[in-house]
Design a protein around this motif. Structure first.
Motif, PDB file in Angstrom:
ATOM      1  N   LYS A  71     153.356  86.419  74.890  1.00  0.00           N
ATOM      2  CA  LYS A  71     154.334  85.127  75.055  1.00  0.00           C
ATOM      3  C   LYS A  71     154.926  85.242  76.425  1.00  0.00           C
ATOM      4  O   LYS A  71     156.008  84.285  76.518  1.00  0.00           O
ATOM      5  CB  LYS A  71     155.050  84.719  73.855  1.00  0.00           C
ATOM      6  CG  LYS A  71     154.363  84.319  72.762  1.00  0.00           C
ATOM      7  CD  LYS A  71     155.105  83.528  71.557  1.00  0.00           C
ATOM      8  CE  LYS A  71     156.433  83.507  71.776  1.00  0.00           C
ATOM      9  NZ  LYS A  71     157.203  82.978  70.453  1.00  0.00           N
ATOM     10  N   THR A  72     154.547  85.803  77.582  1.00  0.00           N
ATOM     11  CA  THR A  72     155.371  85.690  78.738  1.00  0.00           C
ATOM     12  C   THR A  72     154.509  85.480  79.736  1.00  0.00           C
ATOM     13  O   THR A  72     153.255  85.374  79.711  1.00  0.00           O
ATOM     14  CB  THR A  72     155.941  87.354  78.888  1.00  0.00           C
ATOM     15  OG1 THR A  72     154.974  88.279  79.187  1.00  0.00           O
ATOM     16  CG2 THR A  72     157.023  87.597  77.828  1.00  0.00           C
ATOM     17  N   SER A  73     155.211  85.077  80.864  1.00  0.00           N
ATOM     18  CA  SER A  73     154.484  84.822  82.254  1.00  0.00           C
ATOM     19  C   SER A  73     155.453  85.045  83.441  1.00  0.00           C
ATOM     20  O   SER A  73     156.541  85.493  83.217  1.00  0.00           O
ATOM     21  CB  SER A  73     154.305  83.124  82.198  1.00  0.00           C
ATOM     22  OG  SER A  73     155.671  82.441  82.362  1.00  0.00           O
ATOM     23  N   ALA A  74     154.936  85.169  84.678  1.00  0.00           N
ATOM     24  CA  ALA A  74     155.693  85.274  85.646  1.00  0.00           C
ATOM     25  C   ALA A  74     155.158  84.418  86.682  1.00  0.00           C
ATOM     26  O   ALA A  74     153.905  83.894  86.810  1.00  0.00           O
ATOM     27  CB  ALA A  74     155.278  87.005  86.182  1.00  0.00           C
ATOM     28  N   ALA A  75     156.017  84.085  87.487  1.00  0.00           N
ATOM     29  CA  ALA A  75     156.035  83.264  88.806  1.00  0.00           C
ATOM     30  C   ALA A  75     156.513  83.535  90.038  1.00  0.00           C
ATOM     31  O   ALA A  75     157.533  84.189  90.047  1.00  0.00           O
ATOM     32  CB  ALA A  75     156.443  81.931  88.323  1.00  0.00           C
ATOM     33  N   LYS A  76     155.719  83.218  91.023  1.00  0.00           N
ATOM     34  CA  LYS A  76     156.595  83.283  92.415  1.00  0.00           C
ATOM     35  C   LYS A  76     155.516  82.590  93.406  1.00  0.00           C
ATOM     36  O   LYS A  76     154.427  82.619  93.437  1.00  0.00           O
ATOM     37  CB  LYS A  76     156.442  84.884  92.683  1.00  0.00           C
ATOM     38  CG  LYS A  76     157.129  85.065  94.051  1.00  0.00           C
ATOM     39  CD  LYS A  76     157.030  86.598  94.135  1.00  0.00           C
ATOM     40  CE  LYS A  76     158.010  86.912  95.596  1.00  0.00           C
ATOM     41  NZ  LYS A  76     157.958  88.225  95.922  1.00  0.00           N
ATOM     42  N   GLY A  77     156.191  81.837  94.200  1.00  0.00           N
ATOM     43  CA  GLY A  77     155.446  81.102  95.381  1.00  0.00           C
ATOM     44  C   GLY A  77     154.427  80.248  94.801  1.00  0.00           C
ATOM     45  O   GLY A  77     153.287  80.211  95.668  1.00  0.00           O
ATOM     46  N   GLY A  78     154.457  79.262  93.878  1.00  0.00           N
ATOM     47  CA  GLY A  78     153.370  78.620  93.562  1.00  0.00           C
ATOM     48  C   GLY A  78     152.423  79.074  92.559  1.00  0.00           C
ATOM     49  O   GLY A  78     151.078  78.641  92.184  1.00  0.00           O
ATOM     50  N   ARG A  79     152.442  80.427  92.198  1.00  0.00           N
ATOM     51  CA  ARG A  79     151.455  81.344  91.407  1.00  0.00           C
ATOM     52  C   ARG A  79     152.043  81.580  90.099  1.00  0.00           C
ATOM     53  O   ARG A  79     153.310  82.220  90.023  1.00  0.00           O
ATOM     54  CB  ARG A  79     151.106  82.486  92.263  1.00  0.00           C
ATOM     55  CG  ARG A  79     149.918  83.325  91.501  1.00  0.00           C
ATOM     56  CD  ARG A  79     149.419  84.118  92.424  1.00  0.00           C
ATOM     57  NE  ARG A  79     148.353  83.458  93.387  1.00  0.00           N
ATOM     58  CZ  ARG A  79     147.675  84.491  94.553  1.00  0.00           C
ATOM     59  NH1 ARG A  79     148.137  85.436  94.466  1.00  0.00           N
ATOM     60  NH2 ARG A  79     146.967  83.607  95.395  1.00  0.00           N
ATOM     61  N   ASN A  80     151.545  81.384  89.117  1.00  0.00           N
ATOM     62  CA  ASN A  80     151.832  81.620  87.626  1.00  0.00           C
ATOM     63  C   ASN A  80     150.857  82.654  87.046  1.00  0.00           C
ATOM     64  O   ASN A  80     149.686  82.338  87.315  1.00  0.00           O
ATOM     65  CB  ASN A  80     151.753  80.446  86.680  1.00  0.00           C
ATOM     66  CG  ASN A  80     152.931  79.657  86.950  1.00  0.00           C
ATOM     67  OD1 ASN A  80     154.326  79.899  86.564  1.00  0.00           O
ATOM     68  ND2 ASN A  80     152.796  78.480  87.601  1.00  0.00           N
ATOM     69  N   VAL A  81     151.395  83.672  86.489  1.00  0.00           N
ATOM     70  CA  VAL A  81     150.432  84.664  85.591  1.00  0.00           C
ATOM     71  C   VAL A  81     150.927  84.273  84.262  1.00  0.00           C
ATOM     72  O   VAL A  81     151.842  84.974  83.992  1.00  0.00           O
ATOM     73  CB  VAL A  81     150.486  85.984  86.288  1.00  0.00           C
ATOM     74  CG1 VAL A  81     149.552  87.243  85.562  1.00  0.00           C
ATOM     75  CG2 VAL A  81     150.251  86.039  87.763  1.00  0.00           C
ATOM     76  N   LEU A  82     149.804  84.318  83.469  1.00  0.00           N
ATOM     77  CA  LEU A  82     150.365  84.128  81.927  1.00  0.00           C
ATOM     78  C   LEU A  82     149.779  85.222  81.197  1.00  0.00           C
ATOM     79  O   LEU A  82     148.349  85.632  81.344  1.00  0.00           O
ATOM     80  CB  LEU A  82     149.737  82.863  81.592  1.00  0.00           C
ATOM     81  CG  LEU A  82     150.335  81.487  81.923  1.00  0.00           C
ATOM     82  CD1 LEU A  82     150.443  81.206  83.354  1.00  0.00           C
ATOM     83  CD2 LEU A  82     149.600  80.412  81.126  1.00  0.00           C
ATOM     84  N   TRP A  83     150.520  86.137  80.397  1.00  0.00           N
ATOM     85  CA  TRP A  83     149.848  86.882  79.609  1.00  0.00           C
ATOM     86  C   TRP A  83     149.049  86.532  78.477  1.00  0.00           C
ATOM     87  O   TRP A  83     149.608  85.609  77.727  1.00  0.00           O
ATOM     88  CB  TRP A  83     151.127  87.596  78.986  1.00  0.00           C
ATOM     89  CG  TRP A  83     150.576  89.005  78.299  1.00  0.00           C
ATOM     90  CD1 TRP A  83     150.617  90.335  78.574  1.00  0.00           C
ATOM     91  CD2 TRP A  83     150.351  89.413  76.963  1.00  0.00           C
ATOM     92  NE1 TRP A  83     150.299  91.051  77.811  1.00  0.00           N
ATOM     93  CE2 TRP A  83     150.051  90.532  76.407  1.00  0.00           C
ATOM     94  CE3 TRP A  83     150.173  88.356  75.704  1.00  0.00           C
ATOM     95  CZ2 TRP A  83     149.830  90.901  75.195  1.00  0.00           C
ATOM     96  CZ3 TRP A  83     150.010  88.845  74.604  1.00  0.00           C
ATOM     97  CH2 TRP A  83     149.683  90.060  74.409  1.00  0.00           C
ATOM     98  N   LEU A  84     147.634  86.785  78.117  1.00  0.00           N
ATOM     99  CA  LEU A  84     146.975  86.341  77.066  1.00  0.00           C
ATOM    100  C   LEU A  84     146.545  87.423  76.216  1.00  0.00           C
ATOM    101  O   LEU A  84     146.258  87.173  75.107  1.00  0.00           O
ATOM    102  CB  LEU A  84     145.782  85.484  77.823  1.00  0.00           C
ATOM    103  CG  LEU A  84     145.823  84.517  78.693  1.00  0.00           C
ATOM    104  CD1 LEU A  84     144.602  83.831  79.050  1.00  0.00           C
ATOM    105  CD2 LEU A  84     146.726  83.397  77.881  1.00  0.00           C
ATOM    106  N   GLY A  85     146.785  88.497  76.538  1.00  0.00           N
ATOM    107  CA  GLY A  85     146.368  89.685  75.744  1.00  0.00           C
ATOM    108  C   GLY A  85     146.885  91.112  76.344  1.00  0.00           C
ATOM    109  O   GLY A  85     147.153  91.063  77.503  1.00  0.00           O
ATOM    110  N   PRO A  86     146.681  92.141  75.805  1.00  0.00           N
ATOM    111  CA  PRO A  86     146.972  93.327  76.362  1.00  0.00           C
ATOM    112  C   PRO A  86     146.441  93.759  77.498  1.00  0.00           C
ATOM    113  O   PRO A  86     146.841  94.628  78.530  1.00  0.00           O
ATOM    114  CB  PRO A  86     146.660  94.434  75.154  1.00  0.00           C
ATOM    115  CG  PRO A  86     146.600  93.492  73.742  1.00  0.00           C
ATOM    116  CD  PRO A  86     146.128  92.111  74.224  1.00  0.00           C
TER     117      PRO A  86
END
Length: 194
Positions: A69-84
Motif C-alpha cells: 500500500k505504498t508509493s513514491a513520487a519525484k518530478g512527475g513520476r510515481n512508483v506504486l508498490w503492487l506486490g513483493p
C-alpha cells in the motif's frame, strides 16, 4: 498504355489517421465530487527481485517502495508498490521510464503499458464515498493515507488506486474497461452527493 503505367506508379494518398484517447474529454461533476479523465502518461509494469531495486531506483530517479500500500513520487513520476516484486511506474512529466529501465543491467522485466491503461481522477469531499460505491477497501485516511496505493476492484473490474490528496484519488484501469469504470464512478458520484 503510358497512362495506365503512370497510374500504377503514382503514390497513393496516405490515409488520415487520428488516435483519440479512450474517454477523451469526459468528466462528471456532482455536488461533492468531480470525476474526470486524466491526460495520457507513460506507464511501465516493472517486475524485479529485491537485489535489483537499488539499480532500478537510481535509473528511475525515485526509490522503489518496498511495503504494501505504498508509493513514491519525484518530478512527475510515481512508483506504486503492487506486490513483493512488482511496481507500476507512471510518468506524467513526458519522460520515458521504459528507456530508463533499459539502461539497467540488473535482472528485471519492464513492459510499456501506456496505451493499455486509462487514468481517472476522483476529487472532492465525496471522493472516497464515490469509489466505495464499488470498492470494498477501507478508504479512510487512517487506513488509506495520502500516497497509499493498491491493486483492488471496482464493481467487476480490477483497478489500481492511488490516493493523491486527502480528498483526491487516481484510478488506473485497463482501456477496455474504461467506459465501465468511468460510468460506475459517475453514478457513484451522484450517490455520494446525496
Amino acid at each position: 498504355m503510358a497512362k495506365a503505367a503512370a497510374r500504377k506508379t503514382a503514390p497513393a494518398a496516405s490515409p488520415s489517421v487520428e488516435r483519440r484517447p479512450a474517454l477523451a474529454g469526459r468528466s462528471t461533476t456532482a455536488a461533492a465530487v468531480k470525476v474526470e479523465v486524466l491526460p495520457s502518461a507513460e506507464r511501465v509494469s516493472l517486475r524485479a527481485p529485491e537485489a535489483s531495486a537499488a539499480a532500478l531506483s537510481k535509473a528511475l530517479g525515485v526509490t522503489l517502495p518496498n511495503k504494501p500500500k505504498t508509493s513514491a513520487a519525484k518530478g512527475g513520476r510515481n512508483v506504486l508498490w503492487l506486490g513483493p516484486d512488482e511496481w507500476l511506474v507512471i510518468d506524467e512529466a513526458g519522460n520515458d521510464p521504459l528507456a530508463d529501465c533499459a539502461k539497467v543491467s540488473a535482472l528485471h522485466s519492464a513492459v510499456g503499458v501506456s496505451h493499455r491503461n486509462i487514468a481517472i481522477s476522483v476529487t472532492g469531499t465525496g471522493a472516497a464515498a464515490t469509489i466505495n460505491a464499488g470498492c470494498p477497501q477501507d478508504l479512510s485516511l487512517d487506513a488509506f493515507p495520502v500516497g497509499a496505493a493498491s491493486r483492488t476492484i471496482l464493481g467487476k473490474t480490477e483497478i489500481v488506486l492511488l490516493r493523491t490528496a486527502a480528498d483526491a484519488f487516481r484510478v488506473e484501469c485497463w482501456r477496455s474497461f474504461s467506459d465501465y469504470v468511468f460510468t460506475f464512478l459517475s453514478e457513484g458520484s451522484r450517490d455520494a452527493a446525496v
